[in-house]
Design a protein around this motif. Structure first.
Motif, mmCIF file in Angstrom:
data_model
loop_
_atom_site.group_PDB
_atom_site.id
_atom_site.type_symbol
_atom_site.label_atom_id
_atom_site.label_comp_id
_atom_site.label_asym_id
_atom_site.label_seq_id
_atom_site.Cartn_x
_atom_site.Cartn_y
_atom_site.Cartn_z
ATOM 1 N N ARG A 99 0.837 -1.206 0.000
ATOM 2 C CA ARG A 99 0.000 0.000 0.000
ATOM 3 C C ARG A 99 0.871 1.255 0.000
ATOM 4 N N GLU A 100 1.928 1.234 0.806
ATOM 5 C CA GLU A 100 2.846 2.374 0.831
ATOM 6 C C GLU A 100 3.519 2.551 -0.526
ATOM 7 N N TYR A 101 3.907 1.457 -1.137
ATOM 8 C CA TYR A 101 4.520 1.491 -2.468
ATOM 9 C C TYR A 101 3.605 2.230 -3.449
ATOM 10 N N GLU A 102 2.331 1.855 -3.481
ATOM 11 C CA GLU A 102 1.371 2.497 -4.386
ATOM 12 C C GLU A 102 1.162 3.964 -4.012
ATOM 13 N N GLU A 103 1.100 4.245 -2.716
ATOM 14 C CA GLU A 103 0.918 5.625 -2.261
ATOM 15 C C GLU A 103 2.096 6.500 -2.693
ATOM 16 N N TRP A 114 8.994 14.429 -5.054
ATOM 17 C CA TRP A 114 10.106 13.674 -5.633
ATOM 18 C C TRP A 114 11.048 13.032 -4.615
ATOM 19 N N ASP A 115 11.011 13.463 -3.369
ATOM 20 C CA ASP A 115 11.980 12.963 -2.389
ATOM 21 C C ASP A 115 11.446 11.851 -1.486
ATOM 22 N N ARG A 116 10.179 11.492 -1.619
ATOM 23 C CA ARG A 116 9.640 10.396 -0.813
ATOM 24 C C ARG A 116 10.312 9.093 -1.219
ATOM 25 N N ARG A 117 10.330 8.160 -0.295
ATOM 26 C CA ARG A 117 10.989 6.867 -0.523
ATOM 27 C C ARG A 117 10.107 5.750 0.002
ATOM 28 N N VAL A 118 10.150 4.613 -0.659
ATOM 29 C CA VAL A 118 9.446 3.416 -0.201
ATOM 30 C C VAL A 118 10.409 2.624 0.663
ATOM 31 N N GLY A 119 10.072 2.446 1.940
ATOM 32 C CA GLY A 119 10.914 1.643 2.826
ATOM 33 C C GLY A 119 12.324 2.185 3.000
ATOM 34 N N GLY A 120 12.531 3.451 2.739
ATOM 35 C CA GLY A 120 13.873 4.033 2.851
ATOM 36 C C GLY A 120 14.740 3.793 1.629
#
Length: 187
Positions: A99-103, A114-120
């Motif tokens: 869900r976080e990946y899709e978000e 642009w600076d958000r990351r999935v799982g760091g």
């Protein structure tokens, strides 16, 4: 004239397990994925492919190797085509992580965060920094180039290098296994 064919790898074990497998060589193609790659090679047989580049991930390498054997074209490695890193979520099948990946994918492509990351893992800027220059380099070569990569990578990056792909279009039309996007460089 340069023609690029962006291809997603064949079905992998990771696809069936629904796990993040964006590093190393753990999950290869399934029997179905090998069949998809053979069918893709048949579809590309008349395309006069001059070169193939592949992500270093096993499923992409195996897809590219099948294409290489069938089309009699050498394969070159390209880190730029690797699926984007999801940090601590690597190997996970946790629905909350997906869900976080899709978000994050949505906020990258629709909100410009642009600076958000999935799982760091990697940010959008990180991915763009490796992907866009590589594609620009390939467009300087003449002939047809096949680029074997990944669904997530293409969902967020094709809009960066193709003028007729919007963020919304890319989000609602993810590439299926061995689906391809053909384009002609205007350079």
């Amino acid at each position: 004239m340069t023609r690029l064919i962006f291809v997603r790898h064949g079905e992998s074990e990771a696809n069936l397990l629904h796990v993040f497998s964006n590093r190393g060589t753990k999950h290869g193609l399934t029997a179905n994925g090998r069949g998809q790659a053979l069918e893709l090679a048949r579809r590309l047989a008349g395309a006069s492919v001059a070169r193939i580049y592949t992500s270093p991930l096993l499923r992409a390498v195996q897809t590219a190797q099948i294409l290489s054997r069938r089309l009699d074209v050498e394969v070159g490695p390209a880190e730029a085509l690797c699926e984007y890193d999801v940090g601590a979520y690597e190997g996970s099948d946790d629905p909350a992580h997906w869900r976080e990946y899709e978000e994050v994918l949505n906020t990258w492509t629709l909100a410009g965060e642009w600076d958000r990351r999935v799982g760091g893992g990697e940010s959008y800027r990180d991915i763009k920094h490796r992907f866009a220059p590589f594609v620009e380099q390939v467009t300087a070569m003449s002939g047809v180039t096949v680029l074997v990569g990944h669904g997530g990578l293409y969902r967020c990056m094709l809009r960066v290098v193709l003028t007729n792909v919007t963020a919304t279009f890319a989000l609602i039309h993810p590439l299926a296994n061995t689906q391809q996007v053909r384009c002609v460089s205007r350079f």
